[in-house]
Design an enzyme around this catalytic site. Structure first.
Site, PDB file in Angstrom:
ATOM      1  N   GLU A  35     -38.768   1.772   1.523  1.00 36.44           N
ATOM      2  CA  GLU A  35     -39.658   0.925   0.719  1.00 36.44           C
ATOM      3  C   GLU A  35     -38.818  -0.206   0.137  1.00 36.44           C
ATOM      4  O   GLU A  35     -37.810   0.039  -0.535  1.00 36.44           O
ATOM      5  CB  GLU A  35     -40.308   1.732  -0.399  1.00 36.44           C
ATOM      6  N   ARG A 199     -67.811 -19.074  -3.521  1.00 43.71           N
ATOM      7  CA  ARG A 199     -68.478 -19.999  -2.603  1.00 43.71           C
ATOM      8  C   ARG A 199     -69.814 -19.474  -2.091  1.00 43.71           C
ATOM      9  O   ARG A 199     -70.653 -20.239  -1.621  1.00 43.71           O
ATOM     10  CB  ARG A 199     -67.568 -20.317  -1.429  1.00 43.71           C
ATOM     11  N   ARG A 205     -70.212  -9.417  -2.090  1.00 43.50           N
ATOM     12  CA  ARG A 205     -70.877  -9.419  -0.784  1.00 43.50           C
ATOM     13  C   ARG A 205     -70.589  -8.113  -0.042  1.00 43.50           C
ATOM     14  O   ARG A 205     -69.476  -7.609  -0.040  1.00 43.50           O
ATOM     15  CB  ARG A 205     -70.382 -10.610   0.043  1.00 43.50           C
ATOM     16  N   GLY A 262     -59.446 -12.397  -1.010  1.00 41.30           N
ATOM     17  CA  GLY A 262     -59.280 -11.467   0.095  1.00 41.30           C
ATOM     18  C   GLY A 262     -57.839 -11.018   0.252  1.00 41.30           C
ATOM     19  O   GLY A 262     -56.920 -11.546  -0.384  1.00 41.30           O
ATOM     20  N   ASP A 303     -54.142   0.377   4.414  1.00 40.93           N
ATOM     21  CA  ASP A 303     -54.694  -0.973   4.491  1.00 40.93           C
ATOM     22  C   ASP A 303     -54.139  -1.791   5.646  1.00 40.93           C
ATOM     23  O   ASP A 303     -54.765  -2.752   6.089  1.00 40.93           O
ATOM     24  CB  ASP A 303     -54.420  -1.726   3.181  1.00 40.93           C
ATOM     25  N   HIS A 435     -79.499  16.830 -20.435  1.00 39.02           N
ATOM     26  CA  HIS A 435     -80.062  15.918 -21.436  1.00 39.02           C
ATOM     27  C   HIS A 435     -79.287  16.019 -22.743  1.00 39.02           C
ATOM     28  O   HIS A 435     -78.882  17.120 -23.134  1.00 39.02           O
ATOM     29  CB  HIS A 435     -81.530  16.289 -21.672  1.00 39.02           C
TER      30      HIS A 435
END
Length: 456
Positions: A35, A199, A205, A262, A303, A435
């Site tokens: 890493e 935009r 979306r 993004g 990802d 409840h």
């Protein structure tokens, strides 16, 4: 051929660490992991964890004000980033240490270095060391994308927010996805003047449109200056701040501009071409159902494969990889009906199909409810919550569940079990309500708000 390791993992995020640990302990493999930055990956170091802590911090203003309505002698001043930020960094250091201990305690050799592939079985580190491995697992995650516009280098991404020495007085957040919307709510709650450009015609979306309409209205109500159908044309540095020219022609000054437009798979400089690994049109590593690339010895999870970009999914993919390769039990990670949460304020929890998606499968019943919850109603707030069930007319199965409410992330985890199991609307109806809680509405919506004819 004798290899230095049975498995070499490139990337120390959640998926890579899980695979390395399981392969070493359960698979009895010789494992190494490289890493280049910090263990924990995007989620722990510059994503989910610090973001959620900022969500908590940003919500206390309203909570303290509500406490006064409940009889407490409670007053709130300004948010102090200098008080909060060192504690945030300490927590991230603590979590990174835990990840390191996990690897050390499970006999995974770790390298603080950048790794790239030389061929199908060879990895070269930035330290100059070269190692061979029977299997290579790429788990390097993604990175923020920045648009190609004039002055884009003057802006930041979500990565840099956690490194701020001080909060800006004003910020423009560009984007309409969950990262943009979450930070718009967080920073507004901390006292920053927030403008958000997107935009498109509505934020978030790809999520259920009725739900995103509700979230959008709530964000504006809380003070986010949301401008839909707007984008940045150019950014210019001035003595007074960053001068932003919008595509509409409007010119405004901000202290900071953040692009949340993004993310892209973090595949550059990995040696994929040298190893012969196929890459997709968006830079993602192409894998099959078992996370294997076109090179039999090389796998990828998380990802970087651009499947479902969520931390728990990467962890599941890492575990499935170990089952497949080291246990001889071919296992496909389950990507169906994955619940998720968007930590806007109010939160958004969702699992299954949107109304628009469900209508393509046949006729559906849509059940909705919106109301002022007891705790904020008593405090005199106008805040509302929204809940929605989408039901197949033919099978009666609940195809989608969407919740916009405080604690929606907690609720959707439990609702996700029922939807995953294929529960019907009648199963929900037979469940006795708890409840008084908000979630009882999920089992008390008896009559559909509307019936939508299938579009297939």
């Amino acid at each position: 051929m004798t290899f230095d390791y049975d498995l070499f993992v490139i990337g120390g995020g959640s998926g890579g660490v899980r695979a390395a640990r399981l392969a070493s302990t359960e698979g009895k493999a010789r494992v190494a992991l490289a890493e280049e930055y910090r263990l924990g990956g995007t989620c722990v170091i510059r994503g989910c964890v610090p973001k959620k802590l900022m969500v908590f911090a940003s919500a206390f203003k309203d909570q303290v004000e509500d406490a006064a309505s409940y009889g407490w002698d409670a007053k709130i001043g300004a948010f102090n980033w200098q008080e909060f930020h060192p504690k945030l960094r300490q927590e991230l250091d603590r979590l990174e240490g835990i990840y390191g201990n996990i690897l050390d305690n499970n006999n995974v050799e770790r390298f603080h270095a950048r790794a790239e592939m030389v061929d199908a079985h060879t990895v070269k580190l930035s330290t100059g060391e070269t190692f061979t491995a029977k299997h290579i697992l790429v788990a390097v995650g993604g990175r923020p994308s920045v648009p190609d516009i004039e002055g884009a280098e003057l802006a930041i991404t979500s990565n840099e927010v956690f490194l701020w020495d001080a909060l800006p007085k004003s910020i423009l957040i560009v984007g309409g996805g969950f990262i943009a919307c979450e930070f718009a709510c967080i920073l507004q709650g901390m006292g920053v003047e927030v403008t958000q450009f997107y935009r498109g015609e509505q934020i978030l979306r790809g999520f259920d449109r009725e739900s995103t309409d509700f979230i959008s209205a709530a964000m504006v109500e809380k003070g986010v200056n949301l401008k839909l159908g707007e984008n940045v044309s150019k950014i210019k540095e001035t003595e007074a701040g960053l001068q932003v020219t919008a595509t509409s022609g409007e010119v405004t000054l901000f202290d900071q501009v953040m692009f949340a437009t993004g993310r892209a798979p973090n595949t550059s400089g990995l040696g994929l071409e040298a190893a012969g690994v196929e890459v997709g049109s968006k830079g993602e590593i192409v894998v099959d159902d078992y996370s294997q690339t076109n090179i039999p010895s090389i796998y990828a999870v998380g990802d970087v494969t651009n499947r479902i970009n969520l931390t728990p999914v990467a962890i599941r993919e890492g575990a499935a990889f170990v089952d497949t390769v080291f246990h001889g039990n071919p296992t496909k990670p389950d990507h169906d009906l994955v619940a998720s949460a968007v930590f806007t304020q109010p939160e958004f929890g969702t699992v299954g199909m949107t109304e628009e998606e469900a209508a393509t499968t046949g006729d559906v019943e849509v059940y909705t409810t919106s109301f002022r919850p007891m705790n904020t109603l008593f405090a005199g707030r106008e805040d509302k919550v929204f809940m929605k069930l989408i039901v197949s007319v033919e099978t009666r199965k609940v195809l989608g569940c969407h919740i916009v409410a405080p604690g929606a992330g907690e609720m959707i985890q439990l609702a996700g079990i029922a939807v995953k199991m294929g529960a019907t609307k009648e199963d929900f109806d037979r469940t006795c309500a708890v409840h008084p809680v908000m979630a009882e509405e999920l089992v008390t919506m008896k009559s559909p708000t509307r019936v939508v004819k299938g579009t297939s």
